[in-house]
Design an enzyme around this catalytic site. Structure first.
Site, PDB file in Angstrom:
ATOM      1  N   HIS A  82     -16.547 -12.166  29.511  1.00  0.00           N
ATOM      2  CA  HIS A  82     -17.198 -12.368  30.813  1.00  0.00           C
ATOM      3  C   HIS A  82     -18.315 -11.353  31.043  1.00  0.00           C
ATOM      4  O   HIS A  82     -18.389 -10.687  32.086  1.00  0.00           O
ATOM      5  CB  HIS A  82     -16.162 -12.311  31.941  1.00  0.00           C
ATOM      6  CG  HIS A  82     -16.571 -13.140  33.128  1.00  0.00           C
ATOM      7  ND1 HIS A  82     -17.243 -12.629  34.213  1.00  0.00           N
ATOM      8  CD2 HIS A  82     -16.431 -14.463  33.379  1.00  0.00           C
ATOM      9  CE1 HIS A  82     -17.476 -13.603  35.096  1.00  0.00           C
ATOM     10  NE2 HIS A  82     -17.007 -14.728  34.596  1.00  0.00           N
ATOM     11  N   HIS A  97     -17.270 -19.559  27.857  1.00  0.00           N
ATOM     12  CA  HIS A  97     -17.672 -18.710  28.977  1.00  0.00           C
ATOM     13  C   HIS A  97     -17.738 -17.246  28.528  1.00  0.00           C
ATOM     14  O   HIS A  97     -17.478 -16.348  29.305  1.00  0.00           O
ATOM     15  CB  HIS A  97     -16.686 -18.900  30.135  1.00  0.00           C
ATOM     16  CG  HIS A  97     -17.208 -18.460  31.482  1.00  0.00           C
ATOM     17  ND1 HIS A  97     -18.502 -18.688  31.913  1.00  0.00           N
ATOM     18  CD2 HIS A  97     -16.593 -17.803  32.527  1.00  0.00           C
ATOM     19  CE1 HIS A  97     -18.657 -18.193  33.142  1.00  0.00           C
ATOM     20  NE2 HIS A  97     -17.508 -17.648  33.526  1.00  0.00           N
ATOM     21  N   ASP A 104     -13.942 -22.129  35.982  1.00  0.00           N
ATOM     22  CA  ASP A 104     -14.317 -21.006  35.121  1.00  0.00           C
ATOM     23  C   ASP A 104     -13.239 -19.926  35.068  1.00  0.00           C
ATOM     24  O   ASP A 104     -12.380 -19.837  35.952  1.00  0.00           O
ATOM     25  CB  ASP A 104     -15.607 -20.358  35.655  1.00  0.00           C
ATOM     26  CG  ASP A 104     -16.824 -21.240  35.435  1.00  0.00           C
ATOM     27  OD1 ASP A 104     -16.658 -22.413  35.038  1.00  0.00           O
ATOM     28  OD2 ASP A 104     -17.946 -20.745  35.678  1.00  0.00           O
ATOM     29  N   ASP A 105     -13.338 -19.117  34.042  1.00  0.00           N
ATOM     30  CA  ASP A 105     -12.628 -17.830  33.884  1.00  0.00           C
ATOM     31  C   ASP A 105     -11.160 -17.961  33.455  1.00  0.00           C
ATOM     32  O   ASP A 105     -10.501 -16.954  33.258  1.00  0.00           O
ATOM     33  CB  ASP A 105     -12.668 -16.969  35.174  1.00  0.00           C
ATOM     34  CG  ASP A 105     -14.090 -16.631  35.617  1.00  0.00           C
ATOM     35  OD1 ASP A 105     -15.039 -17.012  34.892  1.00  0.00           O
ATOM     36  OD2 ASP A 105     -14.243 -16.009  36.685  1.00  0.00           O
ATOM     37  N   HIS A 130     -13.050 -21.839  40.284  1.00  0.00           N
ATOM     38  CA  HIS A 130     -12.361 -20.909  39.374  1.00  0.00           C
ATOM     39  C   HIS A 130     -10.862 -21.188  39.419  1.00  0.00           C
ATOM     40  O   HIS A 130     -10.250 -21.034  40.483  1.00  0.00           O
ATOM     41  CB  HIS A 130     -12.647 -19.461  39.782  1.00  0.00           C
ATOM     42  CG  HIS A 130     -14.092 -19.091  39.658  1.00  0.00           C
ATOM     43  ND1 HIS A 130     -15.013 -19.416  40.625  1.00  0.00           N
ATOM     44  CD2 HIS A 130     -14.775 -18.454  38.667  1.00  0.00           C
ATOM     45  CE1 HIS A 130     -16.218 -18.991  40.243  1.00  0.00           C
ATOM     46  NE2 HIS A 130     -16.103 -18.412  39.059  1.00  0.00           N
TER      47      HIS A 130
HETATM   48 ZN    ZN Z   1     -17.058 -16.655  35.355  1.00  0.00          ZN
END
Ligand code: ZN
Length: 456
Positions: free
Chosen positions: A337, A333, A283-284, A426
Site C-alpha cells: 500500500h 493494489h 480495496d485493501d 474498502h
Molecule cells: Zn487502498
C-alpha cells in the site's frame, strides 16, 4: 462332502487346514446357490487392463447361449467388492426379470466395465450394458457409480456436495454464458435452477473432474444436458475436500456431448446493451468481513472487484481463492500500500510484480489484469511501470474510511450509481461491508447488473 485330512499333515500348518476348510465351505455355498437357481455359472478371472491389483471377473451361465455375461472389477477390499457385485447383479436381475419367456434365444445382456478413477478414497467404474442379438447391438446404456472406499458405500451427490447453492450458481452461470438457445428468461432460469442434491441421480469421479448426472426430470424442465462435467479445481468449497484429489485421466472416453466446465464462468452476464451496469470495488483486503460480503454477492448474484494488498495474500489464501472461484475479479493494489509516486522505478516494479506473484501463488494461478495505485497516486513514471496492467481509478469515492457509518456510506453508494460507474469502497471496514450488502440488495432489485471492472 467330508473333508479328507491330508495323510501326513505337517504339524506346523494348522492355518493352511483352516483355510482349506473355509474354501470348501464357500465352494459348497456356491454349489448350493447354483443348485437353487437352476444354473451353473461360469467364472473367468483375468487381470484388469490397467490396474495390476484388480481382477476382471466375467460371470455367465454355463451354457452355449448364456442370457447374460457380466464383467466387473474385483479389488482386494472385500467390502467394496461386495458393493460392486451387488450393483452388477442388480442389473442382471432386472434384465432377467424383464426378459420374459418369449425372448429371442440369441438375445443377451452383456455388461462390460472400465475403471475411470481409483485412488485411496474412491473407485469410479463405468458399466456398459448392451442388449445384443448375435452381433447386433439392440440397446446400449452406461452407468458410472462411484464407491467410497473408506465409508464402503455407493456415493451420491448428497454425500459429496457441501454447498448446493454454490453448485447451483456455477451451473447457472455456465448455462447463462453458453446456452444462448435457452428459451427461459434470466429470472425464470434463476427460479428453475433451484437444484437440490436429490436432483442429481449420479456423481462420477474422474481424474480431473466430477460428472454430475441429472435426474431425468431436470433436463426436460431446463432444456439442459443430462450430465455436466466440472473440473475438480473449480469445486473447492462446493464438494468435500476428500473427493477433490486429482490424477491424470486414464479413461479413454470423454463424451463430446457432455458440457464440461473447465473455467469459472462469469456470473450473471449482462443480457443486453440496454441493461444498466456498474462496478463495486473493494480495496485493501481481503479481511475479516470479506466472507460476509461474498455471501451477499452470491445471494444477489452480483460481481465485484477486489484490489488486494500483496503482503496479505499468503495469510488470506482461503478468501482469495473463494473470491476467484465465485467469479469476482482480483486487482493489484501493490505489495504494501505504498505511494508509488514516491518510489524509484525499481521499487515500483517490486510492488507490482511481487503482488502479481503472491496472488498467483495464493489462488493457484489467477493473474490480475488491473492495478489501482494506492491513494490514486499516479504519474507518468508509475504508468510506465505497471507491466501491462490496466490502471483503474474510480468514478465515485464513498469516503468510507472517513465516515464509518453504514447509513452514510449506503447513501453515497446509491448516489454514485450511474451507468458504468466504478464505486470505491474498502472491505477492511465492517461498516463498509454492512452498507455494501444493503446497497447490493437494493441495486439488484432496481435492475442494476453489478459486474466486475473488466465486464464494464
Ligand atoms: Zn487502498
Amino acid at each position: 462332502m467330508p473333508i479328507q485330512p491330508a495323510k501326513n499333515p505337517p504339524k506346523n500348518q494348522p492355518v493352511a487346514i483352516g483355510l482349506l476348510v473355509i474354501f470348501v465351505a464357500i465352494t459348497m455355498a456356491i454349489a448350493l446357490f447354483v443348485q437353487l437357481s437352476g444354473y451353473h455359472l461360469r467364472t473367468v478371472d483375468q487381470q484388469d487392463r490397467i490396474y495390476a491389483t484388480v481382477v476382471q471377473r466375467t460371470v455367465s451361465h454355463d451354457t452355449t447361449k448364456p442370457p447374460f455375461v457380466m464383467s466387473y472389477p474385483v479389488t482386494q477390499d472385500h467390502k467394496i467388492d461386495g458393493l460392486i457385485r451387488n450393483y452388477v447383479t442388480s442389473l442382471t436381475d432386472t434384465y432377467m426379470k424383464n426378459r420374459g419367456e418369449n425372448a429371442h434365444p440369441d438375445e443377451q445382456l452383456a455388461i462390460s466395465y472400465e475403471i475411470l478413477f481409483y485412488d485411496k478414497a474412491t473407485l469410479s467404474v463405468s458399466f456398459r450394458q448392451q442388449i445384443r442379438r448375435g452381433e447386433k447391438v439392440l440397446t446400449s446404456h452406461d452407468t458410472t457409480p462411484t464407491f467410497d472406499i473408506k465409508l464402503h458405500k455407493h456415493l451420491t451427490a448428497k454425500d459429496i456436495v457441501i454447498d448446493t447453492q454454490a453448485l447451483n450458481d456455477l451451473i447457472y452461470d455456465y448455462q447463462r454464458a453458453n446456452n444462448t438457445q435457452n428459451p427461459y428468461s434470466n429470472a425464470e432460469l434463476v427460479h428453475l435452477l433451484d437444484l437440490t442434491t436429490a436432483d442429481f441421480k449420479q456423481v462420477t469421479l474422474y481424474g480431473n473432474r466430477i460428472v454430475f448426472s441429472f435426474d431425468p426430470h431436470i433436463p426436460k424442465r431446463m432444456g439442459n444436458p443430462e450430465t455436466i462435467a466440472i473440473n475438480k479445481s473449480l469445486l473447492h468449497g462446493i464438494v468435500q475436500p476428500a473427493y477433490l484429489h486429482t490424477s491424470p485421466d486414464r479413461s479413454r472416453e470423454i463424451q463430446d456431448t457432455t458440457p464440461h466446465i473447465t473455467e469459472m464462468p462469469l456470473r450473471d452476464q449482462p443480457i443486453g446493451p440496454s441493461i444498466k451496469k456498474l462496478a463495486l470495488t473493494f480495496d485493501d483486503g481481503p479481511d475479516g468481513s470479506t466472507p460476509r460480503l461474498l455471501d451477499a454477492l452470491r445471494k444477489y448474484r452480483a460481481h465485484a472487484t477486489f484490489f488486494v494488498i500483496g503482503n496479505k495474500a499468503s495469510s488470506t489464501t482461503p478468501t482469495l481463492r473463494r473470491i476467484v472461484s465465485e467469479g469476482h475479479e482480483v486487482g493489484n493494489h501493490t505489495w504494501s500500500h505504498s505511494y508509488l509516486t514516491t518510489l524509484t522505478p525499481a521499487e515500483i516494479d517490486r510492488q507490482i510484480l511481487d503482488t502479481q506473484a503472491a496472488v498467483q501463488s495464493a489462488t493457484g494461478g489467477y493473474t490480475p489484469r488491473l492495478v489501482r495505485p494506492p491513494y490514486g497516486a499516479t504519474n507518468s513514471v508509475v504508468t510506465q511501470h505497471l507491466h501491462g496492467l490496466q490502471q483503474t481509478l474510480w468514478t465515485s469515492d464513498t469516503q468510507d474510511w472517513l465516515d464509518k457509518n453504514p447509513d452514510t456510506i449506503y447513501g453515497r453508494i446509491m448516489q454514485g450509481a450511474q451507468p458504468n460507474a466504478v464505486i470505491l469502497l474498502h472491505d477492511i471496514h465492517s461498516t463498509s461491508v454492512d452498507a455494501a450488502i444493503r446497497a447490493i440488495r437494493d441495486l439488484r432489485s432496481d435492475g442494476w447488473q453489478l459486474v466486475t471492472v473488466s465486464q464494464l
